[in-house]
Design an enzyme around this catalytic site. Sequence first.
Site, PDB file in Angstrom:
ATOM      1  N   ASN A 100       0.866  -1.178   0.000  1.00 45.27           N
ATOM      2  CA  ASN A 100       0.000   0.000   0.000  1.00 45.27           C
ATOM      3  C   ASN A 100       0.901   1.225   0.000  1.00 45.27           C
ATOM      4  O   ASN A 100       1.785   1.330   0.843  1.00 45.27           O
ATOM      5  CB  ASN A 100      -0.887   0.008   1.251  1.00 45.27           C
ATOM      6  CG  ASN A 100      -1.606   1.327   1.431  1.00 45.27           C
ATOM      7  OD1 ASN A 100      -1.927   2.002   0.454  1.00 45.27           O
ATOM      8  ND2 ASN A 100      -1.862   1.714   2.665  1.00 45.27           N
ATOM      9  N   LYS A 488     -21.726  15.205  -0.804  1.00 48.86           N
ATOM     10  CA  LYS A 488     -22.380  13.936  -0.468  1.00 48.86           C
ATOM     11  C   LYS A 488     -23.191  13.431  -1.654  1.00 48.86           C
ATOM     12  O   LYS A 488     -23.136  12.256  -2.008  1.00 48.86           O
ATOM     13  CB  LYS A 488     -23.330  14.078   0.738  1.00 48.86           C
ATOM     14  CG  LYS A 488     -22.729  14.209   2.100  1.00 48.86           C
ATOM     15  CD  LYS A 488     -22.040  12.994   2.632  1.00 48.86           C
ATOM     16  CE  LYS A 488     -20.609  12.946   2.212  1.00 48.86           C
ATOM     17  NZ  LYS A 488     -19.651  13.662   3.034  1.00 48.86           N
ATOM     18  N   LYS A 606     -11.944   5.156   1.112  1.00 47.20           N
ATOM     19  CA  LYS A 606     -12.167   5.893   2.358  1.00 47.20           C
ATOM     20  C   LYS A 606     -10.938   6.677   2.792  1.00 47.20           C
ATOM     21  O   LYS A 606     -11.032   7.822   3.189  1.00 47.20           O
ATOM     22  CB  LYS A 606     -12.546   4.881   3.439  1.00 47.20           C
ATOM     23  CG  LYS A 606     -12.859   5.489   4.781  1.00 47.20           C
ATOM     24  CD  LYS A 606     -14.187   6.173   4.747  1.00 47.20           C
ATOM     25  CE  LYS A 606     -14.529   6.863   6.042  1.00 47.20           C
ATOM     26  NZ  LYS A 606     -15.588   7.858   5.821  1.00 47.20           N
TER      27      LYS A 606
END
Length: 611
Positions: A100, A488, A606
């Site tokens: 990662n 959103k 996220k």
Amino acid sequence: MCGIVGAVAHRLVTPVLLEGLKRLEYRGYDSAGIAVLDSTNQLARARAKGKVRGLEEVMQTTPLNGRVGIAHTRWATHGVPSLENAHPHICRDTVAVVHNGIIENHETLRAEQKRKGHNFSSETDTEVIVHEIHDKMTDGGLDLLAAVQATVSILEGAYALGVISTEEPGRLVTARKGSPLVIGVGEREHFIASDIFALLGETQRFIFLEEGDVADMRADSITIYDEDGNKVERPISETKLAADSAEKGSYRHYMEKEIYEQPQAISNTLEGRIINEKVVDESFGPDASAAFDLVKRVQIVACGTSFHAGMVAKYWLESIANLPCDIEVASEYRYRPHIVSEGTLFVTISQSGETADTLAALKEAKNMGYAHTLAICNVPESSIVRESEWALMTRAGPEIGVASTKAFTTQLVALLLLVVALGRRNGLKAEKEAQITRQLINLPAEIEQVLELDQEIKQWAKCFGDKHHALYLGRGEQYPVAMEGALKLKEISYIHAEAYPAGELKHGPLALIDEEMPVVAVAPNNELLEKLKSNLQEVQARGGQLFVFADANAPLDAAPGVKILRVAETDEVVAPIVYTIPLQLLSYHAALIKGTDVDQPRNLAKSVTVE
Ligand code: M6R
């Protein structure tokens, strides 16, 4: 981005790896893969494009079993989402790696390795790592640990790695720099993962590796080396989080659960931080009280939703605490020169505490002459918290849905505590502090009331299902709330949405208004309401469809093309927090109607741990 998990044990570890991947899927879901050393000590690998459930299907037909293994869920940076680019990457059937981060010098390494005869099977930056480790073992005669240490010493960029090799079964080597990684400590078995939630079903005991650490792990031992190769001890911390603390329960989506958790999350964030209607200075750090006396200015740096929280805080700091405040998105802040005034407090805001841009900006800021650094963050063990002098934790609990909800409202609560603590030193009267702290204590109950609007908002959302664009309007500190509402909507329903301070409409965006462009407005009953009403009339006069969230007492009336939903009467200071809730619900229901993947919207992840 990307989640990694690994295990070395006396039992078969595939179920641990799969479960860990499911819990890490919020970090990326472009592909998933597992590699284990099987009973004959050969590398066995399964990979699938897309989500972890695709990998599970692959493994139903080709089961993998082994006592040591590594696994990965990907958010693509170098190379498209594809099977070939899925980790783990393997070199000559002997070494397997999950990674990662981003290796910045991968092109140079790739060119050298090609000259040495390596064929590349992927477009990833990661593949150079596995070839390098392999060569250092075979040509250089190093063992796995030494080969990983030698390899990371030439890597530029960020990495969290899990490495296994057929040459040394029973050994898992891990390393981190710039990307998160924890070691889970079990009973005669050990694990690695990108965060602790991946491993909560296995252990509550964790070691947080420092920058540059390399760990040599076997089922019965863990030995850690620092960047210079010295053996070091890192403390084991025990978490109180339960194994099910990151589960969905009876909710359809994490996002829905997290919206409904906001009253509790806000109570938790406030707990112990207000006593006798005063904000407790020590909440920010043991020595914060004296240092706050000298703060003359605030610089806020953050990304995305956290940036919107910072924008609200700017309004609050300047109007309540009488302190000048600058705010900038971290990806811009880090790449330009700054003039730092004496007595400036540098504040980062981050749910994850791992956002690469925010972390890099913080590291830069530490050498720039700021008086102090403070993190508003939701993850205590995160890199941003560890890099900061002080931290105020938001205590929202794990936020798994990619769209930030409870993290945002608890950030606002934490920021308001900061505003009041600083304001007290700048003329904020004790009565005003008492009034604001009472409003904060009352907030969870107010939000419970707003959540009751859910069914009406669901009806409104039907008007958005076939739309391609939407405008969001707010004024003053409701402008960043409108920005958050628009973010959103776009991230989970893929409807293009823009937010404007309502007074700006006539300077251009009014040209977009027609019946195909729903306009959402947040209209608390404050001194700007009359101005906002005029702006809304401009929309109405041009055939726009208005959806207004208004205070119970706001003098606004429904009319053809104007729908009004009454939000319970609220105090002006906390209104940005209260008005966020209906906007979250609106985007959630719009996304349900559009049938998108609410918790894992396309192209996003996220935790954005790459630049
Ligand atoms: O973890 P952070 O708060 O630092 O993340 C920053 C942004 O990536 C994040 O707020 C993002 O904009 C949200 N997921 C949007 O809902």
